[in-house]
Scaffold this active site. Sequence first.
Site, PDB file in Angstrom:
ATOM      1  NE  ARG A 199      45.557 -16.305  48.363  1.00 13.68           N
ATOM      2  CZ  ARG A 199      45.208 -15.349  47.514  1.00 13.68           C
ATOM      3  NH1 ARG A 199      45.988 -15.016  46.495  1.00 13.68           N
ATOM      4  NH2 ARG A 199      44.056 -14.743  47.642  1.00 13.68           N
ATOM      5  CD  GLU A 322      38.648 -14.616  52.652  1.00 16.13           C
ATOM      6  OE1 GLU A 322      39.119 -15.736  52.356  1.00 16.13           O
ATOM      7  OE2 GLU A 322      39.352 -13.597  52.812  1.00 16.13           O
ATOM      8  CG  ASP A 396      44.274 -12.380  55.546  1.00 17.73           C
ATOM      9  OD1 ASP A 396      44.886 -13.399  55.893  1.00 17.73           O
ATOM     10  OD2 ASP A 396      43.548 -12.327  54.538  1.00 17.73           O
ATOM     11  CD  GLU A 424      47.363 -14.684  50.758  1.00 12.45           C
ATOM     12  OE1 GLU A 424      47.247 -15.531  51.662  1.00 12.45           O
ATOM     13  OE2 GLU A 424      46.403 -14.055  50.278  1.00 12.45           O
TER      14      GLU A 424
HETATM   15  O1  GCW Z   1      44.505 -14.281  53.235  1.00 12.08           O
HETATM   16  C1  GCW Z   1      43.381 -14.910  52.744  1.00 12.08           C
HETATM   17  C2  GCW Z   1      43.796 -15.566  51.475  1.00 12.08           C
HETATM   18  C3  GCW Z   1      42.819 -16.618  51.009  1.00 12.08           C
HETATM   19  C4  GCW Z   1      42.560 -17.581  52.144  1.00 12.08           C
HETATM   20  C5  GCW Z   1      42.042 -16.805  53.344  1.00 12.08           C
HETATM   21  C6  GCW Z   1      41.802 -17.711  54.543  1.00 12.08           C
HETATM   22  C7  GCW Z   1      42.100 -19.920  52.016  1.00 12.08           C
HETATM   23  O2  GCW Z   1      43.976 -14.588  50.497  1.00 12.08           O
HETATM   24  O3  GCW Z   1      43.367 -17.277  49.903  1.00 12.08           O
HETATM   25  O4  GCW Z   1      41.680 -18.611  51.775  1.00 12.08           O
HETATM   26  O5  GCW Z   1      42.967 -15.846  53.718  1.00 12.08           O
HETATM   27  O6  GCW Z   1      42.677 -17.774  55.383  1.00 12.08           O
HETATM   28  O7  GCW Z   1      40.750 -18.331  54.621  1.00 12.08           O
END
Ligand code: GCW
Length: 736
Positions: A199, A322, A396, A424
């Site tokens: 990002r 994730e 997010d 982002e």
């Molecule tokens: O918003 C998401 C992003 C990911 C990120 C994740 C997080 C580092 O798309 O790229 O990973 O959040 O905060 O862990």
Amino acid sequence: MRRRSSGARAPLRPPRGRVALLALFLLAAAAPARAEDGHSLWLRYPRVSDAARLREYRSAIACVRLEGQAPTLRAAREELSLGLGGLLGRVVPLACPAGAPALVAGTPASSALVASLGLGADLRALGDEGFLIRMVVTGGRRALVIAANRDVGVLYGVFDLLRRLQTQSSIANLRVASAPRLRLRLLDHWDNLDRTVERGYAGSSLWDWAALPGTLSPRYRDYARANASIGINGAVLTNVNANATVLTPAYLAKVAALAGVFRPYGIQVYLTARFSAPIELGGMKTADPLDPAVRAWWKAKADEIYRYVPDFGGFLVKANSEGQPGPQDYHRSHADGANMLADAVAPHGGIVMWRAFVYSAGVPTDRIRQAYDEFHPLDGAFRPNVMVQVKNGPLDFQPREPFSPLFGGMPKTPLVMELQVTKEYLGQRNSLAFLAPMWKEVLDADTYARGPGSTVARVLDGTLHGYARTGIAGVANIGDDTTWCGSDFNQANWYAFGRLAWNPGLTSVQIADEWIRMTFTNDPSFLEAVEAMMMGSREEAVNYMTPLGLAHQMATGHHFGPAPWAWAGRADWSPPYFARADTLGIGFDRTASGSDAVAQYFPPVAARFASRDSIPDAFLLFFHHVGWHERLRSGRTLWDELVRRYDAGVATARANVRIWEGLRGKIDTVRFDRASANLTAEAAEARWWRDASILYFQTFSRMPIPMGHERPAHTLDYYETLRCPANPRRPSCDGI
Ligand code: GCW
């Protein structure tokens, strides 16, 4: 001798002069003139343009007394050298002749003069990092005093004073007492060891791992200076999607080299810990946090890290989120995992920041409920040196979200708030979006955890729940781009993050005002126009991307541009899951008739969000599914209001292009033209967002675009097949 990396940029400061020379003069005026390329950030120090102010400053500061050879005091002296030399346009001597008005800076330990002023009681209230600045008369002479308990406070005081001169405010009768409200003020770098930045839209990672530890880029010190100037006191060097390799001896030596550059500037380093490191590095069969051998491995690893970096801050961990490994892989809780690492660093005074950003496609509940559902029951289960790190909103980093219900919901667990400085979901490189208003919206939000006045800021600063540890973290927007941040205006978000971390009570306008003056010019007409542009820029982005409480309508993966139609392979990454558009209406019902996420908030907030009568329009579709024909407060139908908001965003973006053009000639052409190009690109992107979104949602509403509103430039099919950006590291789109 340390070599400079080839192709490295010149440092902001003049090279360190001979000690004897420094003892006599502050040499700033000798700094070579440098083109305005954005590299100097808000630390440009041009000569004060207001003649009366210049006279005032020159007569108040005829000479400087800042004694002591400790590295932080040397850094403070060098900054004064650069700053005063530039701003006052003349060399300011270190030796002070009798009767000359002096700038005196130090701690009671470093300066006999400061010790003699009897500031003890006032200083005591300011802690390790605070400072005071005061005009005093001592021994018949006027002196401007910067005093602090520790050297780093002196450095912060020096930057504060320089800010006052840069913004041309009066220093007569100055009486400043300042101490940070939050103890940890950190940048989280999502930087990978191959120098890509997750990002990141500002080039490659600053950390040149291949050249470290032998070669230290001058940018490391400039980075530290910039951070210290806004009070940032820690950096997590590596991505939360972690690579265990950074914990190997070869990399720890590199980390130690960076820590050595940052230390004089009051910046501690932290690393991300990959939970499975005992397997990857230690050759073990498990990373179970209750396994004694695993625990011993982490303890030994922590001991090793502290041998390299004695003031290592601790670990930041993303676990069971994730795809990252974590304690749940072994049927253990997040507290089990965090506590194991906390025990390993505790003997050294280290901390663990454990992220609450967890959600899983395997859990059937509304994605935004999951962090609270997981962590709220663990309140009280963490070691005292664990802090749980919570994103500002429950989803997010969207252009607008309500505050996360974990704020106020974890009274026994100190929380770090995580903000995303890198944009982002907010247009990435081109957008103007000044984020202070967004962060203030969250900081000032009332959780009602202990009745009215229980703001998120008071949760964070520890006054609400009596947290022993306090902190805030910003996901950095910094890379090796000349501008550091991908654009000149993106620098404002780095600046604003640091200023708010020091004092969440500052207003967005004040921060914008300081930043514009320091970064561009004190010219009142420029200031007024650009301040207005910046202040409206976040709302503008909300309007053209996700108005009325919509969220997560960005394209899959890279998150640049609109794709409200996209299926991302799983529901909780897909825009339709969040917008829930159908022929009846649009929006996510999170009231009791839906996912009941509102119930995670304290009753007055839950009631406010749950009721159609009291929900602010800004959060309407975040919490409610609303019929296309229903009337909103404005008297317009939802559909008409939606179109209006998209259009308002586009109109602001277009107006900014014109306003900026009217400012031509007021600043240097390099930065002016660059911003011009960004604003023009943003106006096109805003239109793209508006057209694509309206066309797509129209397939559900089946209502016409109201009279007087522009027709979309292309068909829905055109937008659905457009593939942008071609290069995710320089996001832009040619086909719009
Ligand atoms: O918003 C998401 C992003 C990911 C990120 C994740 C997080 C580092 O798309 O790229 O990973 O959040 O905060 O862990």
